[in-house]
Design an enzyme around this catalytic site. Structure first.
Site: not given
Length: 477
Positions: A8-9
Site C-alpha cells: 500500500c501507498t
C-alpha cells in the site's frame, strides 16, 4: 494467521493545498499476491447493541453497542478471511482509510509486543467508521480501541472530514500517535513510520496514547531525548526501507515539490510537505498509479529509463499486487448531502480508470459489489480490470498510448458526471436525493465498464493480428 507483506501507498492533502478546497485522503490497497477480489458496498445504519463481533482473521472479540450510521467500504469479495472494509465514507462525511502497513523496530517490540488477537486492519473500519461524526472523533475512537485491545500489526490510518485531515500510526502492541495534516500541506506515506516530532502541548494538531511518554522514558527508547520523534523512536529505518519505501516518498515529493533536492534512499525525507502548485484529484491519481515515470527507475522502461538493473532498483507503486485504489474527497463548496465522493480504481492502477461515486447512497452498482475467486469479467468490475492488466502487460509499449487515451476519456467523463450530478442534486428534494445519487452512480459505472469492454475488445483484436506465430504461403521463398 497468515503473514502480511508490506504493501500500500497513501497520500493525504489538506483543504488549502487542493485546487478546489476539498480534503483528500487516498490509498492504494495492495495484496500479498496478484489476486484479492475487491468490491464496493454500502452498509446501512443499524443498532449494533448486543452484537458479538469476532474477527475471522485473528479472533479479536468485541462486544458491540450503540447506534451506527451508514457507510461505504471496499471489502474483500470473498469474506472467508474477515471483513477488510478498507476505505469508505460515512453519512456524516467522515472518511477513513485503513491501513498502511508499517513496521515497529525490534527494541520497541521487546517491551510492547504485538497482540495476536488485537485490533487489526481487517476490523478497524467496521469498529470505527459507523460510530464517528468527525475525523477527530475517528482518531479518538481508534485510539481507545488500540489501548484496550492492542494491535497485532503496525499500521498507518487516515481520517478526514471537510475541515481536517489526520494520520494515525500504531507502534508496538498498544502505542499510538496521530498528527493533523496542516491545511496548506500534503503528506505521503509508504510502508514506514512517518510521523516525526510530537508536540505534546499542541492538542489541536496531535493526539497520542496517554502512556506513550512514560513508556518511552521507562525503557530508554529515545535516542535523542531533546525531542520526541515518533519515526526515530518506533520505526525501522533499515536498508530494506531505503529501497522498498523511501523512494515512493521521494517520487511523490519530486512531483509536487520539484525544487527539492533529495535522494531516493534518504531516511530523512520529511512526512509533511508543501506543494508548489495546488493539488487536483488528477494529480493524486497520477501519483497513486505511477511507476517512477520519466526516471531511470521505471520498471516499464519509459523513454528516460536506465538499464535493467536501475529499472528494478526500487519498489514501484504500480506492481502486480495492486487491487483497489480509493481517493476519498470531501468537498467544501456544496451542501453536505452530496459533498462526499469516493473515486475507485480496481485492478492495475496505471491501466484502469478512477470512477467517481457519490457516497450518500443506498446501493452500489451490481458489478462493483460482486467479486469471487473465479475470474468473471462479465460480472465483476474487479475481474474486468484484472483482465485488462493481463492483456496490456505483455505488450505495454504497444498498447500504453491507447490505454492512456482511454483513461483520459474516462477521467473527463467522470469529472463531467460530478458536475452534472451536483447541478441536478441541488433541485432534488431531500427524500429523493439518496435514490437519485444511487441511480446516477449506476449510470456512471455502466458507462465506464462499457468503455473498458470496448478497449479490451480493441486490444484483443490488435494482439491477435500481430501474433509472432504467423506464416503465409511463400514466406520462405
Amino acid at each position: 494467521m497468515k503473514k502480511l507483506m508490506s504493501s500500500c501507498t497513501a497520500m493525504l492533502v489538506g483543504k488549502d493545498a487542493t485546487i478546489d478546497g476539498s480534503t483528500i485522503i487516498a490509498r492504494d490497497e495492495d495484496a500479498e499476491d496478484g489476486v484479492n477480489p475487491k468490491t464496493f458496498k454500502v452498509f446501512p445504519a443499524k443498532d449494533y447493541t448486543g452484537e458479538h463481533y469476532v474477527s475471522k482473521y485473528n479472533g479479536l472479540t468485541v462486544e458491540m453497542k450503540g447506534q451506527g450510521c451508514r457507510y461505504t467500504a471496499t471489502p474483500n469479495g470473498v469474506p472467508d478471511d474477515g471483513r477488510w472494509d478498507e476505505q469508505g465514507i460515512n453519512e456524516y462525511n467522515v472518511a477513513m482509510s485503513a491501513t498502511e502497513t508499517e513496521m515497529t523496530n525490534a527494541r520497541v517490540l521487546g517491551h510492547d509486543p504485538l497482540v495476536e488477537n488485537g485490533v487489526n486492519e481487517d476490523s478497524m473500519v467496521y469498529l470505527v467508521l459507523p460510530f464517528v461524526k468527525s475525523a477527530r472523533e475517528g482518531v479518538q475512537r481508534l485510539g481507545r480501541l488500540i489501548e484496550k485491545y492492542g494491535t497485532g500489526e503496525s499500521n498507518g490510518i487516515a481520517f478526514s472530514d471537510k475541515d481536517e485531515v489526520w494520520y494515525f500510526e500504531t507502534g508496538g502492541g498498544h502505542q499510538w500517535v496521530a498528527q493533523r495534516i496542516p491545511d496548506d500541506a500534503y503528506a505521503i506515506a509508504p510502508n514506514i513510520m512517518c510521523i516525526e516530532e510530537i508536540d505534546f502541548n499542541d492538542h489541536d494538531n496531535f493526539m497520542y496514547a496517554p502512556q506513550i511518554q512514560d513508556f518511552v522514558e521507562k525503557y530508554h527508547l529515545n535516542p535523542n531525548p531533546q525531542t520526541f520523534n515518533f519515526r526515530n523512536i518506533f520505526g525501522t529505518q533499515d536498508e530494506a526501507d531505503a529501497y522498498y519505501n523511501t523512494p515512493r516518498s521521494w517520487y511523490g515529493q519530486k512531483l509536487f515539490t520539484p525544487s527539492l533536492e533529495q535522494e531516493p534512499t534518504s531516511q530523512n525525507i520529511p512526512f509533511i510537505q508543501h506543494a508548489e502548485k495546488k493539488i487536483a484529484i488528477e494529480d493524486v491519481e497520477y501519483f497513486l498509479s505511477s511507476h517512477y515515470n520519466g526516471t531511470p527507475y521505471d520498471p516499464m522502461g519509459t523513454f528516460a529509463s536506465g538499464d535493467l538493473k536501475e529499472q528494478r532498483k526500487f519498489r514501484s507503486i504500480a506492481l502486480d499486487r495492486n487491487q483497489s485504489s480509493c481517493i476519498l474527497q470531501i468537498r467544501h463548496d456544496v451542501p453536505a448531502q452530496y459533498a462526499a465522493i469516493q473515486w475507485i480504481n480496481f485492478g492495475f492502477y496505471c491501466y484502469s480508470p478512477y470512477v467517481p461515486f457519490f457516497t450518500n447512497i443506498c446501493d452500489t452498482p451490481a458489478k462493483y459489489k460482486y467479486a469471487t475467486n473465479d475470474a468473471q469479467p462479465d460480472k465483476s468490475a474487479y475481474w474486468l480490470n484484472k483482465l485488462l492488466e493481463v492483456i496490456v502487460e505483455p505488450r505495454y509499449h504497444d498498447f500504453i498510448n491507447e490505454v492512456n487515451d482511454f483513461r483520459d476519456r474516462c477521467q473527463s467523463y467522470g469529472v463531467s458526471r460530478v458536475d452534472k450530478i451536483t447541478e441536478i442534486a441541488q433541485i432534488q428534494n431531500s427524500a429523493n436525493l439518496i435514490n437519485y445519487l444511487t441511480e446516477q452512480n449506476m449510470k456512471t459505472a455502466n458507462h465506464v465498464l462499457n468503455e473498458t469492454h470496448e478497449l479490451i475488445n480493441q486490444l484483443l483484436h490488435e494482439a491477435l493480428l500481430n501474433s509472432k506465430f504467423q506464416f503465409e504461403r511463400g514466406d520462405n521463398l
